[in-house]
Scaffold this motif. Structure first.
Motif, PDB file in Angstrom:
ATOM      1  N   ILE A 236       3.993  -0.649   6.423  1.00  0.00           N
ATOM      2  CA  ILE A 236       3.945  -0.070   4.924  1.00  0.00           C
ATOM      3  C   ILE A 236       2.758  -0.040   4.933  1.00  0.00           C
ATOM      4  O   ILE A 236       1.243  -1.186   5.429  1.00  0.00           O
ATOM      5  CB  ILE A 236       4.086  -1.342   4.298  1.00  0.00           C
ATOM      6  CG1 ILE A 236       5.607  -2.199   4.471  1.00  0.00           C
ATOM      7  CG2 ILE A 236       4.344  -1.029   2.917  1.00  0.00           C
ATOM      8  CD1 ILE A 236       6.169  -3.229   3.336  1.00  0.00           C
ATOM      9  N   VAL A 238      -0.395   0.536   3.167  1.00  0.00           N
ATOM     10  CA  VAL A 238      -0.603  -0.693   2.390  1.00  0.00           C
ATOM     11  C   VAL A 238      -2.329   0.508   1.483  1.00  0.00           C
ATOM     12  O   VAL A 238      -2.253  -0.559   0.455  1.00  0.00           O
ATOM     13  CB  VAL A 238      -0.965  -2.287   2.456  1.00  0.00           C
ATOM     14  CG1 VAL A 238       0.460  -2.709   3.035  1.00  0.00           C
ATOM     15  CG2 VAL A 238      -2.738  -2.087   3.457  1.00  0.00           C
ATOM     16  N   ILE A 241      -1.170   2.279  -2.009  1.00  0.00           N
ATOM     17  CA  ILE A 241      -0.153   1.692  -2.784  1.00  0.00           C
ATOM     18  C   ILE A 241      -1.099   1.357  -4.356  1.00  0.00           C
ATOM     19  O   ILE A 241      -2.071   0.899  -4.266  1.00  0.00           O
ATOM     20  CB  ILE A 241       0.260   0.157  -1.921  1.00  0.00           C
ATOM     21  CG1 ILE A 241       1.321   0.106  -0.880  1.00  0.00           C
ATOM     22  CG2 ILE A 241       1.125  -0.219  -3.300  1.00  0.00           C
ATOM     23  CD1 ILE A 241       1.959  -1.050  -0.629  1.00  0.00           C
ATOM     24  N   ALA A 274       4.937  -0.280  -8.058  1.00  0.00           N
ATOM     25  CA  ALA A 274       4.429  -0.187  -7.473  1.00  0.00           C
ATOM     26  C   ALA A 274       4.529   1.666  -7.121  1.00  0.00           C
ATOM     27  O   ALA A 274       5.559   1.883  -6.524  1.00  0.00           O
ATOM     28  CB  ALA A 274       4.681  -1.513  -5.977  1.00  0.00           C
ATOM     29  N   VAL A 277       4.623   3.125  -2.347  1.00  0.00           N
ATOM     30  CA  VAL A 277       5.112   2.128  -1.199  1.00  0.00           C
ATOM     31  C   VAL A 277       5.371   3.099   0.493  1.00  0.00           C
ATOM     32  O   VAL A 277       6.743   3.272  -0.329  1.00  0.00           O
ATOM     33  CB  VAL A 277       6.110   1.573  -1.035  1.00  0.00           C
ATOM     34  CG1 VAL A 277       6.158   0.704  -0.175  1.00  0.00           C
ATOM     35  CG2 VAL A 277       5.512   1.046  -2.948  1.00  0.00           C
ATOM     36  N   SER A 278       4.769   3.559   1.061  1.00  0.00           N
ATOM     37  CA  SER A 278       5.325   4.195   2.193  1.00  0.00           C
ATOM     38  C   SER A 278       5.767   3.296   3.279  1.00  0.00           C
ATOM     39  O   SER A 278       5.064   2.311   3.935  1.00  0.00           O
ATOM     40  CB  SER A 278       4.949   5.210   2.570  1.00  0.00           C
ATOM     41  OG  SER A 278       4.572   5.842   1.535  1.00  0.00           O
ATOM     42  N   THR A 357       9.210   7.289   0.825  1.00  0.00           N
ATOM     43  CA  THR A 357       7.887   7.092  -0.145  1.00  0.00           C
ATOM     44  C   THR A 357       9.059   6.116  -0.873  1.00  0.00           C
ATOM     45  O   THR A 357       9.764   6.688  -1.366  1.00  0.00           O
ATOM     46  CB  THR A 357       7.194   7.926  -0.564  1.00  0.00           C
ATOM     47  OG1 THR A 357       5.844   8.630   0.526  1.00  0.00           O
ATOM     48  CG2 THR A 357       6.923   6.619  -2.002  1.00  0.00           C
ATOM     49  N   ALA A 360       9.342   1.236  -5.872  1.00  0.00           N
ATOM     50  CA  ALA A 360       8.616  -0.371  -5.589  1.00  0.00           C
ATOM     51  C   ALA A 360       8.617  -0.920  -6.943  1.00  0.00           C
ATOM     52  O   ALA A 360       8.079  -0.771  -7.640  1.00  0.00           O
ATOM     53  CB  ALA A 360       8.503  -1.587  -4.800  1.00  0.00           C
ATOM     54  N   PHE A 396       3.095  -7.694   2.189  1.00  0.00           N
ATOM     55  CA  PHE A 396       3.105  -6.938   0.980  1.00  0.00           C
ATOM     56  C   PHE A 396       2.633  -8.412  -0.510  1.00  0.00           C
ATOM     57  O   PHE A 396       1.696  -7.331  -0.498  1.00  0.00           O
ATOM     58  CB  PHE A 396       4.246  -6.557   0.522  1.00  0.00           C
ATOM     59  CG  PHE A 396       5.176  -5.936  -0.373  1.00  0.00           C
ATOM     60  CD1 PHE A 396       4.665  -4.660  -0.633  1.00  0.00           C
ATOM     61  CD2 PHE A 396       4.770  -5.893  -1.982  1.00  0.00           C
ATOM     62  CE1 PHE A 396       4.549  -3.310  -1.097  1.00  0.00           C
ATOM     63  CE2 PHE A 396       4.830  -5.159  -3.273  1.00  0.00           C
ATOM     64  CZ  PHE A 396       4.976  -3.889  -2.822  1.00  0.00           C
ATOM     65  N   ILE A 411      10.502  -4.590  -1.036  1.00  0.00           N
ATOM     66  CA  ILE A 411       9.874  -4.262  -1.101  1.00  0.00           C
ATOM     67  C   ILE A 411      11.176  -3.614   0.535  1.00  0.00           C
ATOM     68  O   ILE A 411      12.087  -3.712   0.304  1.00  0.00           O
ATOM     69  CB  ILE A 411       9.830  -5.066   0.634  1.00  0.00           C
ATOM     70  CG1 ILE A 411      10.633  -6.338   0.936  1.00  0.00           C
ATOM     71  CG2 ILE A 411       8.551  -6.175  -0.767  1.00  0.00           C
ATOM     72  CD1 ILE A 411       9.722  -7.367   1.980  1.00  0.00           C
ATOM     73  N   SER A 418      16.259  -1.506   1.274  1.00  0.00           N
ATOM     74  CA  SER A 418      15.178  -2.594   0.761  1.00  0.00           C
ATOM     75  C   SER A 418      15.853  -3.755   0.686  1.00  0.00           C
ATOM     76  O   SER A 418      16.760  -3.886   0.471  1.00  0.00           O
ATOM     77  CB  SER A 418      14.403  -1.811  -0.295  1.00  0.00           C
ATOM     78  OG  SER A 418      14.013   0.030   0.205  1.00  0.00           O
TER      79      SER A 418
END
Length: 625
Positions: A236, A238, A241, A274, A277-278, A357, A360, A396, A411, A418
């Motif tokens: 992820i 981060v 984000i 969020a 989120v990739s 992407t 979230a 996360f 997540i 997810s």
């Protein structure tokens, strides 16, 4: 007179110029030198040595304690670089040191985490995992799960209904993980216990940080597998984000300008979105021979899944290089962050990068009976060492989240799947949980947990596994036992497609025909690689359980198939190639239409909710007047 760069990066400089004598002298004389210092290009000295293919330098750094599990700025581990360089002996050495260091770190980390939570309030809670996907049928096939967590002093117990196998059928298992400290040979050591309540067995592993290095040398099969398989990393991103407060619906926000709140299990929660989120997957293949690449190409060309996964993913960009920049780059140019490098150093790379992407949502409560940092993160850390889903959750929650406890968090696990995790039933009284104090809100604030919860039942057969790595394992992907995230994703998507076709054909055939006549499309969609994965033990319990649940329907079961029916995955020699292509195109169209239909249904539900919310706001405004 030494330059500023030489003072800042003494180890990197000697590694780059391959001066092993000077490197040894620095390591012998300067006991404060930082083996894990990162240069301007994002590499430790060991990562730099492995990238350049300097095996003698790399082995010296490993002997002196360099981290064999380090990662560079592009999210590749040292082991990835070693495999990609094609040096089998160096790769085996790196893997051996890496797994040894992971075992030592896991034992020390588990002990530290258990000591950390010892003085925090005891508690009981549940973590509900719900899997969702925008791919039709995917979410339906992934069963939800609930982890029941008991904490008393430095002891932790986690009950789960993990899907398991018994014979040829799947079931909801009843298993328990116990983490505790125990005195073994006058030394306090962490222990990991796996209880199988159906088999009445307990597998106990005492964690040691003094295992011999040679015990971690990889097998010849694992080495051969790594040499002929692409390496991949999934993570992820981060860094990009961001979090922003969620507003109410469009109409209510226009009227009240209020920020959205929701009650989750009785707790008022602020709702955050969020952004960016990739989930990113990168794959490298420069170490493969032309024969290996051709075999993989033919295999992928015969699979609908490969094209489908490329179709649904948002990006497909290339990060390959064509030359070793170190051939024309001085050490000072390499260490200078301002000096532009055309490409990269090391063996020319063949890299593909794909990402999706996700959107979230987080529900954060200001007043919550649990403390994320002190009580739950140590437990998540221990579970993450051997559980991919908890590992995603760990990355996360370790970010700088907005204030509050994440009562509900979403997540990404795979590019098409997810998870929604919800904390609930905090300190709920039960057979092993006794309330000590309740508040005016009638919620239990403190509890005591029975000691027996953390012990092995007397009638259970104990399997002492203290000298093996079979229970709490420290090995990673890119080996026959551990499928990559991309492989697991293909297996999950394959199952969703099979279920989609099964339901479609069941609606067109009579019940008897649906049970006894698998469709041609289903045969052609079956991935030969998945059969190989299943035979090699690649599939996780979850994936194997899903496959078995489909087989239970009778369509794939040998007893429900006529003698002349081909087995699932058997090729149809009389089936024309263009028919298979038509099936693939039709399948893509079908899945995207179904996704569009579900999205329209989601929008319709949101519009209805907005209308209902507006109606409530108007009624309240009239009441106030």
């Amino acid at each position: 007179m030494s330059s500023p760069l030489e003072k800042q990066y003494p180890l990197h400089l000697t590694v780059y110029v391959r001066d092993i004598d000077k490197l040894r002298k620095i390591l012998d004389e300067d006991h404060e030198v930082d083996l894990e210092a990162v240069d301007a290009r994002g590499r430790t000295p060991l990562m730099l040595a492995v990238t350049l293919g300097y095996s003698d330098i790399a082995k010296l750094l490993l002997e002196r304690g360099a981290n064999a599990d380090a990662m560079n700025k592009d999210m590749w581990y040292v082991s990835h670089e070693a495999i990609s360089n094609g040096d089998v002996e160096l790769t085996d050495t790196i893997i051996m040191y890496r797994d040894y260091q992971r075992a030592v770190k896991a034992a020390q980390s588990m002990k530290s985490n258990l000591e950390k939570i010892r003085d925090t309030p005891d508690f009981y809670c549940e973590m509900s995992w719900e899997f969702t996907s925008w791919i039709p049928y995917m979410g339906k096939l992934c069963p939800s799960d609930t982890y029941k967590i008991y904490k008393r002093g430095s002891d932790v117990r986690i009950d789960t209904t993990l899907v398991g196998f018994e014979g040829s059928s799947w079931k909801r298992g009843h298993q328990t993980f116990i983490f505790r400290l125990a005195t073994v040979d006058d030394v306090v050591r962490p222990q990991f216990i796996l209880l199988d309540h159906d088999a009445h067995t307990a597998t106990l592993q005492t964690m040691h940080d003094d295992e011999p290095l040679e015990a971690f040398r990889p097998s010849s099969d694992a080495t051969a597998f790594r040499r002929t398989t692409p390496v991949s990393t999934t993570y992820i991103d981060v860094d990009k984000i961001g979090f922003e407060r969620s507003k109410g619906s469009f109409l209510t926000s226009w009227i009240t300008n209020s920020e959205k709140t929701e009650k989750i299990n009785g707790y008022e929660c602020k709702v955050f979105n969020a952004c960016n989120v990739s989930l990113i997957t990168k794959t490298r293949s420069e170490h493969l021979t032309e024969a290996d690449k051709e075999a993989l190409k033919q295999e992928e060309g015969s699979r609908t899944l490969s094209g489908l996964l490329n179709f649904i993913r948002a990006e497909n960009c290339d990060e390959s290089t064509t030359a070793n920049a170190a051939d024309s780059l001085t050490v000072f140019e390499y260490l200078d962050p301002e000096f532009p490098i055309d490409g990269d150093i090391g063996r020319p790379k063949q890299v593909t990068r794909k990402s999706n992407t996700f959107k979230a949502t987080l529900h954060l409560a200001e007043n919550y009976p649990l403390n994320l940092q002190e009580q739950l993160i140590p437990i998540i850390d221990m579970m993450a060492a051997n559980n991919a889903h908890f590992s995603r959750l760990q990355s996360f929650v370790q970010m700088q989240l907005p204030s509050g406890f994440p009562v509900k968090i979403e997540i990404p696990l795979f590019h098409v799947l997810s998870a929604k995790i919800t904390f609930c039933n905090i300190n709920e009284p039960g057979p092993h949980v006794t309330p000590l104090e309740s508040g005016s809100d009638f919620k239990v604030h403190s509890v005591t947990i029975d000691d027996a919860v953390f012990e092995i039942p007397e009638d259970y057969r104990t399997l002492d596994d203290s000298n093996t790595l079979n229970v709490y394992d420290f090995h990673s992907d890119n080996s026959p036992r551990y499928p990559s995230a991309a492989q697991q994703e293909e297996m999950l998507l394959q199952l969703a497609i099979e279920q989609s076709l099964r339901e479609q054909n069941a609606s067109q055939l009579s019940p008897d025909a649906a049970d006894n006549h698998p469709t041609d499309s289903l045969h052609n969609l079956y991935d030969p690689m998945m059969a190989q994965l299943a035979q090699g033990g690649y599939e996780t319990d979850l994936e194997r359980a899903i496959r078995e649940s489909l087989a239970i329907s009778g369509e794939n079961h040998p007893s429900q198939r006529g003698n002349n029916e081909p087995v699932l995955g058997q090729a149809h020699s009389n089936r024309p190639h263009n028919a298979a292509v038509m099936d693939e195109d039709a399948l893509l169209t079908q899945i995207m239409k179904e996704s569009e239909r579900e999205e329209q249904e989601r929008i319709r539900r949101l519009e209805m909710e907005s209308e209902e919310e507006l109606k409530r706001v108007l009624e309240l405004s009239l009441t106030d007047k």
